[in-house]
Design an enzyme around this catalytic site. Structure first.
Site, PDB file in Angstrom:
ATOM      1  N   GLU A  90      42.571 -11.938 -50.068  1.00 27.72           N
ATOM      2  CA  GLU A  90      41.327 -12.366 -50.707  1.00 27.72           C
ATOM      3  C   GLU A  90      41.331 -13.816 -51.199  1.00 27.72           C
ATOM      4  O   GLU A  90      40.304 -14.482 -51.155  1.00 27.72           O
ATOM      5  CB  GLU A  90      41.022 -11.443 -51.893  1.00 27.72           C
ATOM      6  N   SER A 508      37.737  51.722 -76.641  1.00 30.06           N
ATOM      7  CA  SER A 508      38.652  52.107 -77.718  1.00 30.06           C
ATOM      8  C   SER A 508      39.403  50.943 -78.347  1.00 30.06           C
ATOM      9  O   SER A 508      40.055  51.131 -79.381  1.00 30.06           O
ATOM     10  CB  SER A 508      39.669  53.129 -77.195  1.00 30.06           C
TER      11      SER A 508
END
Length: 847
Positions: A90, A508
């Protein structure tokens, strides 16, 4: 000669004029654009858009929410090879220029003049930072002038290192990856420092055009750019010949790596996301918040394995429900098939050795099978495959990557055809009894830990995606912090959170609340209640209600303790009638239950209330900790991107040694509210001993496999066996699990068979290596020898005497009475509120 001098004289004037004109234009542009330029100093405090991340309490990643995957890195963390690669690709002169590259800009102008369109911007890294952070991406001359001016200012204010750091954290690199750290994870599934030069160069090639040079989408183009970057690095003297040669010869290893949580807890992640969004708003997806949950990574992993395996085991017990899809053609090229049959086309079918078995198989075009398999979901270890052959006692399947696997006969024989929860078909005689070529099915590994990495070297068994569902919740009894939660078989199959959002009849496992209320009301574990038939008549009901025990039998006078660990329904109903429904509901609300969820009739004794596993774990946490009310929570703290704490949980904590009127307790450097006591700790201790008997002598006997004396709990099964439960604990951990169908129907198993093994599996893993911890016996309790039949104090030398624990004020007298008769009790309308549960024959009663 004079003409030449005149020419150069006018040329100098022209150049000077152009320079003056350019300077004037530049000055004018600066005057015009200057006020529009942003403050460069804000770059020092820039807030990068980072996703919401959720962690366990031991800082392991659970989930990430947000469109942009980004993990900012500091300059010191950037590999030197990457800096060199990005400079080569770049901006070679980055560390020397003042923010702009005159040559690059000139080249861009020349390309514009030649082509009539913008070919490149001549941008330096500094200019790209200016554009990405402070400007738009519009390709206009005005933006370009702003970009140049900002770059020149940036170079005066920021160091090169700061600019490079801003650059590598902002750039878009494809596949939702912003910044180099995210790209390392997305493309290679590695930490940034683990990448090779070739991999770093591949990433460095992406900023120019993330889609064009994407190594996943365009591997050839990406390879060319990678090698060009490596060549540039070599020509610039950044790397030596040997390093260069090694890098360009390294094959492409990039592939898409989705988010890889360290802990699988998607149901909890969604709970957290919804809670944080409500508190902090929609910017949670970009503001970089970090949420630390209360989850224990080991507990969560154990819960995942326990629930999934428990549901798979249940499913296998009830037989084979059929293939996912039948008779899928291997290839769709029918013209080629016809030509092949006519002998006009050689498809190159030759015998070859199968990777899975060492046997000879026929090479074939399975392209359509691969297409179907790629579109078929994988659920955990369940892998979709297609049957290649099913003959006699052999089964060969094809996987998505075109591998052939032989499934052993002993891992197929479980698949007797399913008819209903109680009935399976005959034993298999051959694989072809249930399978044929082209069937889409699932297989799973025989165990969770493979012996080898190679797929075909594992032993695989026939499997199927369960249609039964389940949920699991674990909490700390000390403060209610969530340790683990699983809301179903697979979050990506169905996102409904059955552990947190689902409410089903409790059965239960609700009974301990009723029994504790009875202990608080003056009953004892030795109180005698008649287990005898009872009929409820009510003129408002079309029929009478005849509750019964699961066995269909009646056992006469029964001690409270015995009734609980045997889960006797009729005793529970009589206990509730004795203490009163309002008393029971008021007591239940102390645990944090909503009274509006509790039916105001005698069916409450059998667990007809609809509650979630999360709520039941909360109830049992209070029983486990000695009777202190703790409030469940799952978010420990929330931090912003700078590590500042925005929220810190302050849960009420159990403090057994605190003065009775204390409201605060200091633990370490923090101060917490004190959890209030909601029950007499003596009653809680007695209840714990009763729930330990559930495991040692009662319906929870499967848990004895843990070999521990400090565990306690209760099974639960609702009417028509629609819901199976187990909830239990020791002093360190509480857990509740539920199994059933999303659309309630008979599952054919009680809680002791469907739910309890899941709880046992979790506890076996979580408690491994941990010492036993039980509640210490509080003062005010005495142990007395009693008559096992009457519950009264035993006479000296009495043979059927047993020991029982009592509060000192409830020690029974020495008396023996005859209570062996078991008459049917008829309760008319007005004697007690009628229950709301359906009539049910004895084998399908609440248990």
């Amino acid at each position: 000669m004079n003409a030449t001098k005149v020419f150069f004289k006018w040329l100098i004037y022209l150049l000077f004029g152009l320079f003056a004109f350019g300077t004037a234009v530049a000055f004018s542009v600066a005057l015009y654009l200057g006020p529009q330029l942003p403050d460069i100093e804000q770059l020092r405090n820039i807030q990068l858009q980072t996703p919401l991340r959720i962690y366990t309490r031991d800082e392991k990643l659970v989930a990430e929410f947000g469109e942009k995957r980004r993990t900012p890195v500091q300059y010191e963390q950037i590999p030197q090879y990457f800096i060199q690669a990005i400079l080569a690709a770049e901006d070679t002169n980055f560390y020397n220029h003042s923010g702009i590259d005159i040559k690059g800009l000139g080249r861009a102008v020349l390309q514009l003049a030649q082509s009539g369109s913008i070919q490149s911007g001549g941008s330096t890294i500094t200019m790209q930072v200016a554009r990405n952070y402070l400007l738009t991406l519009d390709q206009t001359f005005t933006r370009k002038f702003k970009e140049i001016m900002i770059s020149l200012q940036m170079e005066k204010i920021l160091s090169k290192e700061e600019i490079m750091e801003l650059y590598v954290n902002k750039i878009y690199l494809g596949n939702r990856a912003y910044g180099i750290d995210a790209a390392a994870e997305v493309y290679y599934g590695k930490e940034l420092h683990e990448l090779s030069l070739a991999q770093l160069a591949m990433i460095a090639g992406l900023p120019k055009a993330p889609s064009r040079y994407n190594p996943i989408v365009n591997p050839r183009r990406a390879l060319l750019r990678r090698n060009w970057i490596v060549h540039r690095m070599h020509s610039l003297g950044m790397i030596d010949e040997q390093t260069y040669e090694a890098a360009i010869r390294e094959p492409i290893s990039a592939r898409y790596h989705g988010l890889k949580p360290e802990v699988q807890a998607p149901y909890v992640a969604e709970m957290v996301r919804a809670e944080v969004a409500e508190q902090l708003g929609d910017d949670i997806y970009t503001a970089g918040y970090r949420v630390y949950t209360t989850l224990d990574s080991e507990a969560q992993s154990a819960a995942n394995v326990a629930l999934v395996q428990g549901l798979l085991d249940y499913d296998k017990r009830h037989g084979w429900r059929g293939v996912v899809q039948r008779d899928i053609p291997a290839a769709l090229d029918t013209e080629a098939d016809e030509l092949s049959r006519e002998g006009e086309l050689d498809l190159g079918i030759e015998p070859q050795e199968s990777e899975g078995s060492g046997e000879l198989v026929v090479s074939e075009d399975t392209s359509n099978w691969q297409k179907v398999l790629r579109s078929t979901p994988t659920y955990g270890d369940l892998k979709p495959v297609i049957v290649s052959s099913a003959e006699e006692k052999t089964l060969q399947v094809v996987t998505e990557d075109d591998s052939y696997i032989d499934v052993p006969w002993d891992l197929i024989t479980w698949a007797k055809p399913h008819h209903n929860p109680y009935w399976k078909g005959p034993a298999l005689k051959a694989s072809s009894d249930i399978l044929r070529r082209g069937d889409l099915i699932y297989i799973e590994p025989e165990d969770n830990e493979p012996d080898a990495d190679e797929l075909v070297q594992r032993r695989w068994q026939l499997s199927q995606v369960p249609n039964v569902q389940g949920a699991f919740v674990s909490m700390s009894p000390e403060d209610g912090s969530l340790l683990a939660l699983v809301g179903g078989f697979n979050f990506y199959q169905n996102k409904f959170n059955r552990a947190y959002q689902g409410a089903r009849q409790a059965g239960s496992i609700f009974k301990p609340i009723i029994y504790m209320a009875a202990l608080e009301s003056g009953m004892t574990a030795a109180s005698i209640i008649n287990d005898a038939p009872v009929v409820f008549n009510d003129k408002e009901l079309e029929s009478t209600w005849r509750p019964s025990n699961s066995s269909g039998k009646f056992y006469g006078p029964t001690r409270l303790r015995h009734a609980l660990y045997k889960s006797r329904n009729l005793v529970s109903i009589r206990i509730l009638r004795s203490i009163g429904i309002n008393t029971a509901i008021r007591f239940a609300t102390r645990f944090g239950l909503n009274p509006d969820q509790l039916p105001r009739d005698l069916s409450l004794a059998l667990g007809s209330a609809t509650l979630s596993p999360y709520e039941m774990a909360m109830v049992y946490a209070t029983v486990a900790n000695g009777g202190y009310k703790v409030n469940p929570y799952f978010i420990e703290r929330i931090e912003n991107s700078d590590g500042e704490v925005l929220y810190q949980a302050e849960p009420a904590r159990v403090c057994r040694d605190c003065p009775q009127d204390a409201d605060k307790v200091q633990i370490g450097d923090r101060v917490y509210p004190v959890a209030p006591a909601i029950a007499d700790k003596r009653s809680v201790y007695i209840m714990q001993t009763m729930l330990k008997d559930v495991i040692q002598q009662g319906t929870g006997r499967r848990a004895r496999a843990l070999g521990r004396s400090d565990i306690a709990g209760k099974t639960g099964t609702t009417n028509d066996l629609k819901d199976a439960w187990f909830a239990g604990f020791n002093q360190d951990v509480v857990a509740a699990t539920w199994v059933g169908f999303d659309q309630p129907s008979n599952i054919g198993e009680y809680g002791s068979k469907a739910a309890l093994p899941i709880w046992v599996s979790f506890m076996q893993e979580y408690l491994s290596g941990k010492p036993e911890r039980s509640m210490a016996q509080p003062p005010g309790l005495v142990t007395v020898r009693i008559d096992s039949e009457t519950g009264k104090r035993a006479r000296p030398g009495q043979k059927n005497a047993i020991f029982e624990v009592f509060r000192v004020e409830n020690v029974p007298e020495e008396e023996v009475t005859n209570t062996s008769e078991t008459p049917v009790e008829i309760i008319q309308s007005g004697d007690g509120p009628a229950p709301s549960v359906d009539d049910a024959p004895a084998p399908e009663a609440l248990f």
